[in-house]
Design an enzyme around this catalytic site. Structure first.
Site, PDB file in Angstrom:
ATOM      1  N   CYS A 133      48.154 -18.511 -11.555  1.00 14.57           N
ATOM      2  CA  CYS A 133      47.226 -17.420 -11.875  1.00 14.57           C
ATOM      3  C   CYS A 133      45.774 -17.810 -11.647  1.00 14.57           C
ATOM      4  CB  CYS A 133      47.433 -16.963 -13.323  1.00 14.57           C
ATOM      5  SG  CYS A 133      47.036 -18.234 -14.539  1.00 14.57           S
TER       6      CYS A 133
ATOM      7  N   ASP B  78      50.755 -23.215 -14.448  1.00 10.64           N
ATOM      8  CA  ASP B  78      49.478 -22.770 -15.017  1.00 10.64           C
ATOM      9  C   ASP B  78      48.859 -24.005 -15.677  1.00 10.64           C
ATOM     10  OD1 ASP B  78      47.380 -21.254 -16.025  1.00 10.64           O
ATOM     11  OD2 ASP B  78      48.579 -20.160 -17.500  1.00 10.64           O
TER      12      ASP B  78
ATOM     13  N   ARG C 244      45.192  -8.910  -7.857  1.00 13.33           N
ATOM     14  CA  ARG C 244      44.710  -8.479  -9.176  1.00 13.33           C
ATOM     15  C   ARG C 244      43.904  -7.193  -9.028  1.00 13.33           C
ATOM     16  NH1 ARG C 244      44.116 -12.045 -13.375  1.00 13.33           N
ATOM     17  NH2 ARG C 244      43.787 -10.155 -14.559  1.00 13.33           N
TER      18      ARG C 244
ATOM     19  N   GLN D 195      48.357  -9.957 -14.978  1.00 11.45           N
ATOM     20  CA  GLN D 195      48.575 -11.078 -14.063  1.00 11.45           C
ATOM     21  C   GLN D 195      49.981 -11.051 -13.478  1.00 11.45           C
ATOM     22  OE1 GLN D 195      46.323 -13.714 -13.194  1.00 11.45           O
ATOM     23  NE2 GLN D 195      47.920 -13.917 -11.648  1.00 11.45           N
TER      24      GLN D 195
ATOM     25  N   ARG E  83      39.981  -8.906 -23.652  1.00 12.57           N
ATOM     26  CA  ARG E  83      40.505 -10.282 -23.546  1.00 12.57           C
ATOM     27  C   ARG E  83      40.231 -10.961 -24.879  1.00 12.57           C
ATOM     28  NH1 ARG E  83      40.166 -14.737 -18.755  1.00 12.57           N
ATOM     29  NH2 ARG E  83      41.763 -13.306 -18.016  1.00 12.57           N
TER      30      ARG E  83
ATOM     31  N   HIS F  22      49.885 -11.976 -20.740  1.00 10.71           N
ATOM     32  CA  HIS F  22      48.932 -11.664 -19.660  1.00 10.71           C
ATOM     33  C   HIS F  22      49.637 -10.728 -18.666  1.00 10.71           C
ATOM     34  CE1 HIS F  22      45.426 -11.920 -17.331  1.00 10.71           C
ATOM     35  NE2 HIS F  22      45.474 -13.160 -16.880  1.00 10.71           N
TER      36      HIS F  22
HETATM   37  N1  NVA Z   1      47.099 -19.625 -19.635  1.00 13.34           N
HETATM   38  C1  NVA Z   1      45.735 -19.560 -19.197  1.00 13.34           C
HETATM   39  C2  NVA Z   1      45.555 -18.423 -18.259  1.00 13.34           C
HETATM   40  C3  NVA Z   1      44.154 -18.261 -17.710  1.00 13.34           C
HETATM   41  C4  NVA Z   1      44.006 -17.087 -16.814  1.00 13.34           C
HETATM   42  C5  NVA Z   1      44.833 -19.414 -20.395  1.00 13.34           C
HETATM   43  O1  NVA Z   1      45.158 -18.638 -21.305  1.00 13.34           O
HETATM   44  O2  NVA Z   1      43.805 -20.092 -20.447  1.00 13.34           O
HETATM   45  N1   CP Z   2      43.991 -15.448 -13.778  1.00 11.30           N
HETATM   46  C1   CP Z   2      42.992 -14.962 -14.544  1.00 11.30           C
HETATM   47  O1   CP Z   2      43.202 -14.122 -15.423  1.00 11.30           O
HETATM   48  O2   CP Z   2      41.784 -15.490 -14.242  1.00 11.30           O
HETATM   49  P1   CP Z   2      40.435 -15.311 -15.071  1.00 11.30           P
HETATM   50  O3   CP Z   2      40.575 -16.119 -16.323  1.00 11.30           O
HETATM   51  O4   CP Z   2      39.381 -15.876 -14.132  1.00 11.30           O
HETATM   52  O5   CP Z   2      40.227 -13.877 -15.363  1.00 11.30           O
END
Ligand code: NVA
Ligand code: CP
Length: 307
Positions: A263, A224, A292, A137, A107, A134
């Site tokens: 998500c 989101d 997930r 997801q 990540r 992502h």
């Molecule tokens: N768009 C959000 C998704 C979190 C799972 C982010 O990148 O923070």
């Molecule tokens: N939706 C998602 O990826 O959640 P987290 O940031 O908790 O992993």
């Protein structure tokens, strides 16, 4: 680097038949788990290295449980506690971890790092969220929509709010799985060059500021957070997003069986109201979060050529 290794970095890197194979396996694994069936250890002795540059709840827990239930184990690295934070290169880190681990999940704030891990390691690389995309997801999202409603083929899917990483993977999915994607967003937010590249000229992708048009007869509404982790939008405030909130008034005109997905994590009262996200008839967010786990298992197996 092994040339024929399978990584999971963006959906459009992978053929539709392979993505369908992953979806099918995830549905099968979900059924087996519900029955309490003892798993054959398809990933016995597999060490999964997970590197997090940003916070996570779902991705971290679902991947850790996924690998454990398939017979392997996870090593979780907070990037700030490794030598990456002190200047050791991604290339060196990849070559070292490669000697211990058979698969990586990363990540990151910088999508190029995924490509660097991909270059310097023999192990498959899974994108656990980047600044660009992502994909895990959106695979779970498609699985969830199809199990709770219907095949996604030619459905109308509506995205409301920010033009972010999750949306990027939704646009890729629309190109692959052939559904209509309406994206309602503040005009102050312009699509990134990466998003333009995959969306431009596609008849089934519509960018609009007209919420009514985006919602009309929609089968699924998705939103989101307005401000993703690590994103810098100095010229945009919550005020710009308000019209794009998913609330009871805005969703009038959607299909009678419309689903709502997010998500997570969600901010009630910002991108979605509690009346929508906590409405059991519309919202499928808890199944989405659960899925997930099942999709992650199928992705791990696919990357390691077990399916
Ligand atoms: N768009 C959000 C998704 C979190 C799972 C982010 O990148 O923070
Ligand atoms: N939706 C998602 O990826 O959640 P987290 O940031 O908790 O992993």
């Amino acid at each position: 680097m092994t040339l024929n290794k399978r990584s999971f970095i963006n959906l459009s890197d992978i053929r539709k038949e392979e993505l369908n194979k992953i979806l099918k396996r995830a549905r099968q694994l979900k059924k087996l788990r519900a029955k309490g069936t003892v798993f054959k250890n398809s990933l016995a002795k597999v060490n999964l290295a997970m590197i997090f540059e940003k916070p996570s709840t779902r991705t971290r827990v679902s991947f850790e449980i996924a690998i454990k239930e398939l017979g392997g184990q996870a090593i979780i690295l907070d990037e700030s506690m490794t030598h990456l934070a002190r200047g050791e290169t991604v290339a060196d880190t990849a070559r070292v971890l490669d000697r211990y681990c058979q698969i990586f999940m990363i990540r990151t704030n910088n999508h190029n790092k995924l490509l660097e891990y991909q270059n310097y390691s023999n192990a498959p690389i899974i994108n656990g969220l980047s600044n660009i995309s992502h994909p895990c997801q959106v695979m779970a999202d498609i699985m969830t929509f199809e199990e709770s409603r219907d095949k996604i083929l030619r459905k109308k899917i509506t995205w409301m709010g920010d033009l972010n990483n999750v949306l990027f993977s939704w646009v890729e999915a629309a190109n692959i799985f052939d559904f209509d994607l309406y994206i309602a967003h503040p005009k102050q937010i312009r699509p990134s060059k990466e998003l333009k590249k995959i969306a431009n000229g596609k008849k089934n992708i519509t960018f609009t500021q007209n919420v009514k048009q985006a919602i009309h007869n929609s089968n699924c509404i998705i939103t989101d957070t307005w401000f993703s982790m690590g994103s810098k939008k100095s010229n945009i405030s919550e005020q710009h997003f308000k019209r794009y909130q998913v609330n009871e008034k805005n969703i009038i005109g959607a299909n009678a069986k419309v689903a709502f997905m997010h998500c997570l994590p969600a901010k009630r009262g910002k991108e979605v109201t509690k009346e929508v996200i906590d409405n059991k008839k519309i919202s499928i967010v808890w199944d989405e979060a659960e899925n997930r786990l099942h999709i992650q298992k199928a992705i791990l197996e696919w990357c390691l050529k077990k399916i």
